[in-house]
Design a protein around this motif. Sequence first.
Motif, PDB file in Angstrom:
ATOM      1  N   PHE A 177      17.924 -36.925 -39.779  1.00  0.00           N
ATOM      2  CA  PHE A 177      16.502 -36.603 -39.843  1.00  0.00           C
ATOM      3  C   PHE A 177      16.041 -35.930 -38.547  1.00  0.00           C
ATOM      4  O   PHE A 177      15.258 -34.961 -38.582  1.00  0.00           O
ATOM      5  N   HIS A 180      17.076 -32.325 -38.597  1.00  0.00           N
ATOM      6  CA  HIS A 180      16.167 -31.544 -39.449  1.00  0.00           C
ATOM      7  C   HIS A 180      14.840 -31.302 -38.743  1.00  0.00           C
ATOM      8  O   HIS A 180      14.261 -30.213 -38.822  1.00  0.00           O
ATOM      9  N   LYS A 181      14.343 -32.334 -38.069  1.00  0.00           N
ATOM     10  CA  LYS A 181      13.047 -32.257 -37.403  1.00  0.00           C
ATOM     11  C   LYS A 181      13.056 -31.218 -36.294  1.00  0.00           C
ATOM     12  O   LYS A 181      12.045 -30.544 -36.041  1.00  0.00           O
ATOM     13  N   ASN A 184      12.765 -27.825 -38.375  1.00  0.00           N
ATOM     14  CA  ASN A 184      11.534 -27.671 -39.135  1.00  0.00           C
ATOM     15  C   ASN A 184      10.681 -28.916 -38.948  1.00  0.00           C
ATOM     16  O   ASN A 184      11.050 -30.004 -39.398  1.00  0.00           O
ATOM     17  N   ASN A 186       8.011 -29.760 -40.322  1.00  0.00           N
ATOM     18  CA  ASN A 186       7.353 -30.221 -41.542  1.00  0.00           C
ATOM     19  C   ASN A 186       8.274 -31.020 -42.454  1.00  0.00           C
ATOM     20  O   ASN A 186       7.835 -31.489 -43.505  1.00  0.00           O
ATOM     21  N   VAL A 187       9.540 -31.159 -42.080  1.00  0.00           N
ATOM     22  CA  VAL A 187      10.478 -31.875 -42.932  1.00  0.00           C
ATOM     23  C   VAL A 187      10.132 -33.360 -42.927  1.00  0.00           C
ATOM     24  O   VAL A 187       9.610 -33.896 -41.934  1.00  0.00           O
ATOM     25  N   CYS A 188      10.396 -34.044 -44.046  1.00  0.00           N
ATOM     26  CA  CYS A 188      10.128 -35.480 -44.142  1.00  0.00           C
ATOM     27  C   CYS A 188      11.442 -36.244 -44.267  1.00  0.00           C
ATOM     28  O   CYS A 188      12.495 -35.660 -44.526  1.00  0.00           O
ATOM     29  N   ASP A 191      13.594 -35.809 -47.427  1.00  0.00           N
ATOM     30  CA  ASP A 191      14.477 -34.643 -47.496  1.00  0.00           C
ATOM     31  C   ASP A 191      15.835 -34.952 -46.874  1.00  0.00           C
ATOM     32  O   ASP A 191      16.880 -34.558 -47.406  1.00  0.00           O
ATOM     33  N   ALA A 192      15.823 -35.637 -45.734  1.00  0.00           N
ATOM     34  CA  ALA A 192      17.082 -35.995 -45.084  1.00  0.00           C
ATOM     35  C   ALA A 192      17.865 -36.981 -45.937  1.00  0.00           C
ATOM     36  O   ALA A 192      19.097 -36.892 -46.037  1.00  0.00           O
ATOM     37  N   ASP A 195      19.929 -35.437 -48.778  1.00  0.00           N
ATOM     38  CA  ASP A 195      21.205 -34.822 -48.405  1.00  0.00           C
ATOM     39  C   ASP A 195      22.363 -35.797 -48.564  1.00  0.00           C
ATOM     40  O   ASP A 195      23.516 -35.385 -48.736  1.00  0.00           O
TER      41      ASP A 195
END
Length: 323
Positions: A177, A180-181, A184, A186-188, A191-192, A195
């Motif tokens: 996570f 990802h952060k 982006n 805006n990723v939550c 979403d992680a 995957d």
Amino acid sequence: MSQYLLLKKISVQNANAIAGLTYGFPAITNFLGFAHALSRKFPETLAVNLGGLAVISHKNTVHARQPKGWGDYVFALSRNPLTHQGKTAPINEEGRMHMQVSLLIEVNGLISGDTETKEQLIEYVKQNVPELRLAGGQITHIESIELTPLNEEQKTLRKLMPGFALIDRSDYLSEHFQQHKAINDNVCLFDAWCDFAQLKFKAEKITSEDEQETEALESVNQKANWHYVAKPQSGYLVPINTGYCAISPIYEAGEVSNVRDSTVPTVFAESAYSVGEWKSLHNIKNIEITLWRYEHQYPWYVAKTIPFEDEIIEPDSSEAMPY
């Protein structure tokens, strides 16, 4: 050094195979609830209680089928009695499975050398376990019930082979996570988590020098190579249900109507999810890393195992979230 109650190779039929958004194995809360229900049946004269537990899976079969002989699987549901009008009763999807698991349950308050208490504990367990359900399923057989000798945890794990222990891997989810952060903002966290939960493939266009000129004109039915997208980390990783997250304040006893027990405070909650890993027992050298225990810090009530970076024997070849 703790002592453990070993319930070896419990055969369970029609256990619940659905755990919130996940399926294929019961939520870890089912097993912790089983140990809690078992400890509540002990008399007060038996001054012991049960703590964390390890779940070792030997084999399991989900009741599923392929209606057309190929394609997606669907749950094989039970046929319920007809209604008074002679029609098929509407039912919700209810995934079931047969499974064989072993449970290692931590025993607190047991004094070394107290043979009488040990015998009483084994006898109470033998009497009460058949009356309980495990993950909603019926217990049909238990190979043996025993207390593990002190300082012989490694031998106990070897006795349970072949088998796979379910271990917490929320550290993988947290790390992924954060990656990802960084890309982006805006990723939550969901979403992680996806995957780890989803089976993903990625298309790669097939182009040559002759096809480059027509590529701009033909945007449909282009040839491509499909490649499997590996999960963020290696290992037998699975999405799991690990507990609950409160979605309301804590209401005082009796403040909310129509609750099951009006004598205790009430809070509304949703399921919490994380990532787990099935680890073969021959790769584990410390039994402590397999023990699931609840951690309570409002609004979270989730089960976790202790960190174990240095406790796993790796082969030579090689955070929870609310819904």
